[in-house]
Design an enzyme around this catalytic site. Structure first.
Site, PDB file in Angstrom:
ATOM      1  N   ASN A   8      44.195  -3.424  24.087  1.00 20.51           N
ATOM      2  CA  ASN A   8      43.116  -2.877  24.914  1.00 20.51           C
ATOM      3  C   ASN A   8      41.806  -3.466  24.398  1.00 20.51           C
ATOM      4  O   ASN A   8      41.303  -3.033  23.368  1.00 20.51           O
ATOM      5  CB  ASN A   8      43.127  -1.343  24.791  1.00 20.51           C
ATOM      6  CG  ASN A   8      41.968  -0.693  25.525  1.00 20.51           C
ATOM      7  OD1 ASN A   8      41.260  -1.360  26.279  1.00 20.51           O
ATOM      8  ND2 ASN A   8      41.773   0.606  25.297  1.00 20.51           N
ATOM      9  N   LYS A  10      38.988  -3.186  25.714  1.00 21.70           N
ATOM     10  CA  LYS A  10      37.846  -2.332  26.103  1.00 21.70           C
ATOM     11  C   LYS A  10      36.771  -3.228  26.728  1.00 21.70           C
ATOM     12  O   LYS A  10      37.115  -4.172  27.418  1.00 21.70           O
ATOM     13  CB  LYS A  10      37.343  -1.540  24.892  1.00 21.70           C
ATOM     14  CG  LYS A  10      38.494  -0.804  24.206  1.00 21.70           C
ATOM     15  CD  LYS A  10      38.074   0.207  23.205  1.00 21.70           C
ATOM     16  CE  LYS A  10      39.334   0.843  22.606  1.00 21.70           C
ATOM     17  NZ  LYS A  10      39.016   1.935  21.684  1.00 21.70           N
ATOM     18  N   HIS A  82      42.707   6.994  29.338  1.00 18.08           N
ATOM     19  CA  HIS A  82      42.260   6.690  27.965  1.00 18.08           C
ATOM     20  C   HIS A  82      41.171   7.698  27.572  1.00 18.08           C
ATOM     21  O   HIS A  82      40.371   8.119  28.410  1.00 18.08           O
ATOM     22  CB  HIS A  82      41.719   5.258  27.899  1.00 18.08           C
ATOM     23  CG  HIS A  82      41.459   4.810  26.498  1.00 18.08           C
ATOM     24  ND1 HIS A  82      40.308   5.170  25.820  1.00 18.08           N
ATOM     25  CD2 HIS A  82      42.205   4.083  25.625  1.00 18.08           C
ATOM     26  CE1 HIS A  82      40.370   4.667  24.590  1.00 18.08           C
ATOM     27  NE2 HIS A  82      41.511   4.005  24.450  1.00 18.08           N
ATOM     28  N   GLU A  84      38.442   7.373  26.151  1.00 14.75           N
ATOM     29  CA  GLU A  84      37.059   6.963  26.464  1.00 14.75           C
ATOM     30  C   GLU A  84      36.749   7.215  27.940  1.00 14.75           C
ATOM     31  O   GLU A  84      35.610   7.533  28.293  1.00 14.75           O
ATOM     32  CB  GLU A  84      36.840   5.490  26.061  1.00 14.75           C
ATOM     33  CG  GLU A  84      36.728   5.380  24.539  1.00 14.75           C
ATOM     34  CD  GLU A  84      37.185   4.051  23.950  1.00 14.75           C
ATOM     35  OE1 GLU A  84      37.303   3.057  24.671  1.00 14.75           O
ATOM     36  OE2 GLU A  84      37.420   4.032  22.711  1.00 14.75           O
ATOM     37  N   GLU A 143      47.411   8.881  21.333  1.00 11.27           N
ATOM     38  CA  GLU A 143      46.234   8.379  20.628  1.00 11.27           C
ATOM     39  C   GLU A 143      45.344   9.546  20.216  1.00 11.27           C
ATOM     40  O   GLU A 143      44.522  10.010  21.017  1.00 11.27           O
ATOM     41  CB  GLU A 143      45.428   7.451  21.543  1.00 11.27           C
ATOM     42  CG  GLU A 143      46.179   6.232  22.014  1.00 11.27           C
ATOM     43  CD  GLU A 143      45.214   5.116  22.409  1.00 11.27           C
ATOM     44  OE1 GLU A 143      45.260   4.053  21.793  1.00 11.27           O
ATOM     45  OE2 GLU A 143      44.408   5.331  23.327  1.00 11.27           O
ATOM     46  N   GLY A 149      39.237   3.835  16.824  1.00 11.99           N
ATOM     47  CA  GLY A 149      38.055   3.065  16.435  1.00 11.99           C
ATOM     48  C   GLY A 149      37.399   3.518  15.141  1.00 11.99           C
ATOM     49  O   GLY A 149      36.281   3.105  14.832  1.00 11.99           O
ATOM     50  N   SER A 179      43.419   3.004  15.555  1.00 10.15           N
ATOM     51  CA  SER A 179      43.237   2.237  14.303  1.00 10.15           C
ATOM     52  C   SER A 179      44.510   1.545  13.823  1.00 10.15           C
ATOM     53  O   SER A 179      44.759   1.456  12.624  1.00 10.15           O
ATOM     54  CB  SER A 179      42.642   3.135  13.212  1.00 10.15           C
ATOM     55  OG  SER A 179      41.350   3.563  13.584  1.00 10.15           O
TER      56      SER A 179
HETATM   57  P1  PGA Z   1      41.498   1.203  18.135  1.00  8.47           P
HETATM   58  O1  PGA Z   1      41.574   1.630  19.680  1.00  8.47           O
HETATM   59  O2  PGA Z   1      42.732   0.416  17.834  1.00  8.47           O
HETATM   60  O3  PGA Z   1      40.248   0.364  18.048  1.00  8.47           O
HETATM   61  O4  PGA Z   1      41.410   2.450  17.332  1.00  8.47           O
HETATM   62  C1  PGA Z   1      42.790   2.046  20.241  1.00  8.47           C
HETATM   63  C2  PGA Z   1      42.571   2.469  21.668  1.00  8.47           C
HETATM   64  O5  PGA Z   1      41.508   3.015  21.986  1.00  8.47           O
HETATM   65  O6  PGA Z   1      43.453   2.285  22.528  1.00  8.47           O
END
Ligand code: PGA
Length: 212
Positions: A8, A10, A82, A84, A143, A149, A179
């Protein structure tokens, strides 16, 4: 079946030329799916592509893209729900359910994201968020929001508890995200996850290649 590795990106990278460079270093593999910003789809060549989101219909919905559009471009995968999208764009479980339904109609492979915030009860969050699940959904990505993140991945033994709860409720692949990096990704596969959803580490090609 090889574990799934879903990237992803983003809202990254911040230019077409950087996206081109990144794509050029990613080998095509059956079990690897790249979800770039949609305006970079054309750079994807023959890698498997997914969208990070989509709306539930075509029409007068400024700024949105629809399942039909993805289908017509042979973008077979789509991430929905997701955290976000839920947190910054106020997507509700009701809206996500409509998206799931519309994407299933187009036979898109849906990756439905779920996960609790710090201090929230895992089981009640899963109960609410998995209400958007429907038969045919390709994968659920667990998640935990606090792990996304932050560099503070959820311990695999903890994540395994969520995996078991999810497997009890739904029948599909289950991924871990939050992460994930080139060193810890194997821990999640060992406890039974079918793959990983990778954000930050998918933008660092050396790190990402460790997983591939
Ligand atoms: P990250 O994001 O690996 O940067 O923690 C994972 C995600 O949001 O799918």
């Amino acid at each position: 079946m090889k574990p799934l590795i879903i990237a992803n990106w983003k809202s990254n990278p911040d230019s077409f030329s950087k996206a081109k460079e990144l794509f050029s270093q990613i080998p095509k593999k059956e079990n690897v799916i790249i979800c770039p910003p949609n305006i970079y789809f054309s750079l994807g060549g023959n890698v498997n592509l997914g969208s990070q989101n989509c709306f539930f219909q075509s029409g007068a919905f400024t700024g949105e893209i629809s399942p039909e559009m993805l289908k017509s471009l042979k973008i077979n995968y789509v991430i929905l729900g997701h955290s976000e999208r839920r947190n910054y764009f106020e997507e509700t479980n009701e809206l996500i359910s409509k998206k799931v339904k519309a994407c299933l109609k187009e036979n898109l492979k849906i990756i439905l994201c779920v996960g609790e915030k710090k201090g929230e009860s895992l089981s009640s969050v899963l109960k609410k968020q998995l209400s958007s699940f429907q038969k045919g959904v390709f994968a659920v990505a667990y998640e935990p929001v606090w792990a996304i993140g932050t560099g503070q991945a959820c311990k695999s033994e903890e994540a395994e508890k969520a995996l078991k709860l999810i497997k009890k409720k739904v029948n599909c692949k289950v991924l871990y995200g939050g992460s994930v990096n080139g060193s810890n990704f194997k821990d999640y596969l060992k406890v039974g996850f079918d793959g990983v959803l990778v954000g930050g580490a998918s933008l660092k090609i050396k790190e990402f290649k460790k997983m591939l």
